[in-house]
Design a protein around this motif. Structure first.
Motif, short mmCIF file in Angstrom:
data_model
loop_
_atom_site.label_atom_id
_atom_site.label_comp_id
_atom_site.label_asym_id
_atom_site.label_seq_id
_atom_site.Cartn_x
_atom_site.Cartn_y
_atom_site.Cartn_z
N TRP A 132 101.33 38.00 32.43
CA TRP A 132 100.31 38.15 33.47
C TRP A 132 100.81 38.79 34.77
O TRP A 132 100.03 38.93 35.72
N ASP A 146 92.51 36.46 33.50
CA ASP A 146 91.24 36.80 32.88
C ASP A 146 90.04 36.35 33.71
O ASP A 146 90.09 35.36 34.42
N ARG A 180 90.69 32.63 34.78
CA ARG A 180 91.50 31.89 33.81
C ARG A 180 92.97 32.14 34.14
O ARG A 180 93.63 33.00 33.58
N LEU A 218 90.49 40.09 35.54
CA LEU A 218 90.26 41.01 34.43
C LEU A 218 88.80 40.97 33.99
O LEU A 218 88.43 40.34 33.02
N ARG A 247 81.12 39.43 20.97
CA ARG A 247 81.52 39.31 22.36
C ARG A 247 80.40 39.71 23.32
O ARG A 247 80.64 39.93 24.50
N ARG A 264 88.65 45.25 15.77
CA ARG A 264 88.54 45.96 17.05
C ARG A 264 89.78 46.74 17.42
O ARG A 264 89.73 47.68 18.21
N MET A 287 90.46 48.66 32.46
CA MET A 287 91.21 48.28 31.24
C MET A 287 90.74 49.12 30.06
O MET A 287 89.53 49.22 29.82
N TYR A 297 90.72 48.52 22.85
CA TYR A 297 91.64 48.49 21.71
C TYR A 297 91.34 49.59 20.70
O TYR A 297 92.22 50.14 20.06
N ASP A 345 94.47 47.02 27.38
CA ASP A 345 94.09 45.70 26.91
C ASP A 345 95.36 45.10 26.31
O ASP A 345 96.30 45.81 25.98
N TRP A 346 95.38 43.79 26.21
CA TRP A 346 96.63 43.10 25.85
C TRP A 346 97.08 43.45 24.43
O TRP A 346 96.48 43.04 23.45
N SER A 353 89.35 35.07 25.29
CA SER A 353 90.15 35.22 26.51
C SER A 353 89.41 34.81 27.77
O SER A 353 90.03 34.58 28.81
N GLU A 403 84.80 36.01 20.75
CA GLU A 403 85.66 37.18 20.80
C GLU A 403 86.45 37.28 19.49
O GLU A 403 86.91 36.27 18.97
C1 BGC Z 1 90.83 40.87 25.67
C2 BGC Z 1 90.72 41.23 27.14
C3 BGC Z 1 91.52 40.25 27.95
C4 BGC Z 1 92.95 40.26 27.48
C5 BGC Z 1 93.86 39.29 28.22
C6 BGC Z 1 92.26 40.72 25.23
O1 BGC Z 1 92.33 40.21 23.94
O2 BGC Z 1 90.19 41.85 24.90
O3 BGC Z 1 89.39 41.25 27.54
O4 BGC Z 1 91.43 40.55 29.31
O5 BGC Z 1 92.98 39.89 26.10
O6 BGC Z 1 93.60 37.99 27.87
#
Ligand code: BGC
Length: 755
Positions: free
Chosen positions: A26, A43, A49, A102, A116, A160, A193, A196, A228-229, A345, A412
């Motif tokens: 993070w 997030d 979060r 985010l 989602r 995705r 952001m 994917y 994106d992560w 997330s 998600e």
């Molecule tokens: C999600 C993002 C999120 C990121 C960090 C990803 O899997 O698609 O929306 O911000 O994870 O948790």
């Protein structure tokens, strides 16, 4: 030199590469000797979060207010409220030591099956754009950044990370990009952001066209792009494409790859410098934000207000608002265990949660309340729970049936394969409504559900969405009329999944999903197909009634660049205060390219006391009339009549006014060797340039096939035939009437055009 340039000048190649990949899950990489702080992200979108352990992706988030999800906030059609919510989220971010939230998620709802959708605003790009702008402005007004996500064309969760969204240019420009464009150009998010998925063959993280050509060059985005992560596949290629920060970290191998690429000349250091500059700018900006705290109770109260504003009263035979009810049967486990957010997330560790049943009891004025669970947490069939619920419903004056779409159906990372409630829930609604005609169904879900099977027996249906931690209180407010519902659907509720735009093209095969419906998602699809829906986009009932006067415009001849303001008088004709949402759609019935039957281009929410009248003014600018022309690669308008429709939903148009649009757009000729006779004649310059050869060629051609040499309509079939011939073929049919090889003649004419 400013602070950014000074730091950059003192950074080694290794420092730069490290800054462009996260240090933890993070945080960005700090450089202490240069005073570069770590930037902390967490997030969103509907709360903060903040994961306590920076090395953990998920576990141990700190308490924060869970505000209503995007489906709910968009349904309020109230950007000011969203701005207020954004500011509150920023206060929490500051208190939790977070620099960038985010969110918001602003992808389009291409299909209600997208798992989602609860995190996304709408099926309409204009409404989603207005929501995005308000959210970003709200958060950033307090010195906290946002990350507008997921850029772009991330409209499903199935596979995705690998799926290729194949989308045509008009759909991309008119449907999938405008909300991002509005957010970037009007609200200047600190970060964007990437998505994917692949877009037309190229991953979001490596998509030079999207990240650099469109986002940075065309829209002037001055923040940084974060992955994106886990979205980055090739770090060097992604940097070159415009992806500034890779998350999460640490990823030492990625950092080394960047260093090596610069050393061996395969990556220009100026590309890396640009990314470094962008990240430093945001990191230093964030440092200036003063510390602060937040008031959990005040934010909980705001979350309740927002939740109530977003709830949509879909149907009501008069049972609501509840008045002088002596006994209530409250049925459904969601009445006790509120289903107020989605999985993934965005899952917030709440500060407190309202239990709907408790909140109802507070407003019920001493009415006797019974409770029955109705359905289990899983998808088991439980006739015993139905029997219990039926008994409770039968002996009460009104039944309140809380039905939440279970988390395992909608989250998600996965899409739904139907729009149905569970079989137990459907059986429960049918059984309860069979014995209790005064049954109100309260729904918690993130996107449309099918209702044909059970809705007829209900007295009222309230769409309460994933309503945030204070949603239980908000439901009570709406049911008892403390709040007069004013939410309007930001997405169509279809009769069945098979009716929906992406039905034959979702979730794709072999990792390719073709957006075969093009621009026609949401109401644009149902309009074009003349298909009935269960509840249209924009629909929502109130406890009062509104009358809307005939729309007026100040000018009926409108230059595109000047735009026009539409004025409508709205009157509250009922007996309680309430808010109406005036929706303005634009219909361009005659254009050189096909256009949706109508498109939302403006709206206004107006609060009115009983008997009160207010004049609502809704401005329409250039883009309200424009469409994207792929041939010209730009937004254009065309002169001619345009209808402006004012309505209470996409299928409830109350009035219209026609304006004569004057286009100021000057277009270059886009004729090619393949352009037909019709194309040449439709293009003013083409017509002029080709005039000398057309006359003899047309005369000869007409002799050969008949019809009118002057392009009249005496023989439409022959003229249509001629119009669709490439110009070279017209010349060829003309024999020797025009000297020279037809292909060369056309090439010469094209040369004259471009000269
Ligand atoms: C999600 C993002 C999120 C990121 C960090 C990803 O899997 O698609 O929306 O911000 O994870 O948790």
């Amino acid at each position: 030199m400013n602070r950014v340039d000074t730091a950059l000048a003192h950074m080694s190649l290794e420092d730069k590469a490290a800054l462009c990949t996260g240090a933890t899950a993070w945080n960005t990489t700090p450089i202490e000797r240069l005073g570069v702080p770590p930037l902390v992200v967490a997030d969103g979108p509907h709360g903060v979060r903040k994961v306590a352990d920076a090395d953990s992706m998920a576990i141990g988030a700190l308490p924060a207010t869970c505000f209503p999800t995007a489906s709910a906030t968009a349904s309020a059609w109230d950007p000011d409220l969203l701005r207020e919510m954004g500011a509150a989220i920023a206060e929490e971010a500051i208190a939790l030591g977070v620099d960038v939230v985010l969110g918001p998620g602003i992808n389009m709802k291409r299909t209600p099956a997208c798992g989602r959708n609860f995190e996304y605003f709408s099926e309409d790009p204009y409404l989603a754009g207005e929501c995005a702008v308000a959210y970003v402005e709200g958060v950033q007004s307090r010195g906290v950044g946002t990350s507008v996500k997921h850029f772009a064309v991330n409209n499903q969760e199935t596979r995705r990370m690998v799926v290729d969204a194949v989308v045509d240019e008009r759909a991309l420009r008119e449907i999938y990009l405008p909300a991002f464009e509005a957010a970037v150009t009007r609200a200047h998010p600190w970060t964007v952001m990437c998505s994917y998925n692949r877009i037309n063959g190229v991953h979001g993280s490596q998509n030079h066209r999207l990240l650099t050509e469109i986002l940075k060059d065309e829209w002037g985005f001055d923040g940084f792009v974060v992955s994106d992560w886990g979205a980055v596949h090739d770090r060097v290629a992604s940097l070159a494409a415009g992806l500034d920060l890779e998350m999460p970290g640490p990823r030492d191998r990625r950092v080394r790859a960047v260093v090596d690429a610069v050393r061996d000349g395969s990556l220009d250091e100026s590309v890396l410098d640009d990314s470094v500059r962008r990240i430093l700018t945001v990191a230093f900006r964030a440092e200036e934000t003063p510390a602060g705290t937040f008031d959990p109770a005040a934010h909980h109260a705001l979350a309740r207000r927002v939740a109530a504003a977003g709830m949509v009263l879909l149907r009501n035979d008069g049972v609501l608002p509840l008045r002088d009810v002596s006994s209530l049967a409250v049925i459904g486990r969601a009445a006790k265990e509120a289903h107020f957010q989605g999985g993934g997330s965005s899952h917030i560790a709440t500060t407190m949660v309202d239990e709907p049943l408790t909140e109802l009891a507070k407003l019920a004025g001493g009415a006797a309340i019974s409770y029955a669970e109705g359905y289990p947490a899983d998808d088991a069939s439980r006739p015993d729970l139905i029997d219990e619920a039926v008994a409770a419903a039968r002996s009460a004056e009104v039944a309140l049936l809380f039905v939440a779409l279970p988390g395992w159906k909608e989250m998600e990372g996965a899409d739904r394969d139907d729009l149905d409630l569970t079989s137990q829930q459907v059986a429960l609604i049918k059984a309860v409504t069979a014995v209790q005609p005064r049954t109100v169904v309260i729904l918690n879900n993130g996107s449309a559900v099918a209702m044909d099977d059970w809705i007829d027996g209900t007295a009222a249906v309230l769409e309460a969405w994933m309503m945030g931690q204070a949603g239980g209180g908000a439901i009570a407010d709406v049911l008892f009329g403390v709040v007069n519902p004013s939410g309007r659907l930001a997405e169509t509720f279809p009769h069945r999944l098979a009716d929906t735009p992406a039905y034959l093209n979702h979730p794709g095969e072999q990792d390719v999903v073709r957006y075969g419906e093009g621009m026609y998602i949401g109401y644009r699809w149902y309009d074009a197909r003349e298909m009935p829906v269960l509840f249209p986009f924009g629909h929502g009932l109130s406890y009062t009634t509104f009358a809307c006067g005939a729309p007026r415009v100040s000018e009926t001849v409108v230059r595109d660049v000047d735009g026009v303001t539409v004025e409508v008088e709205v009157t509250n004709t009922g007996t309680v205060a309430g808010a109406d949402v005036v929706q303005v759609y634009v219909a361009d019935r005659k254009a050189s390219l096909e256009r949706p039957k109508k498109e939302l281009k403006g709206f206004a929410r107006v609060e009115l006391q009983p008997g009160e009248t207010k004049t609502v003014r809704i401005p329409l600018g250039f883009r309200a009339f424009a469409f994207y022309h792929p041939g010209h690669a730009r937004w254009i308008t065309e002169s001619g009549e345009v209808e402006i429709l004012v309505g209470a939903s996409a299928t409830d148009i109350r009035g219209s006014v026609t304006v004569d649009l004057v286009s100021t757009v000057e277009l270059a000729s886009i004729l090619t060797p393949l352009s037909t006779l019709g194309d040449w004649l439709a293009d003013p310059r083409g017509r002029a340039v080709s005039a000398s050869v057309l006359k003899p060629a047309m005369a000869a051609l007409t002799q050969a096939v008949g019809g009118d040499p002057d392009n009249g309509v005496d023989n439409q079939g022959q003229n249509l035939y001629k119009m669709s011939l490439p110009l070279a073929d017209v010349l060829a049919f003309g024999g020797d009437a025009v000297a020279g090889d037809p292909v060369e003649v056309v090439a010469r004419l094209l040369g004259e055009l471009r000269a």
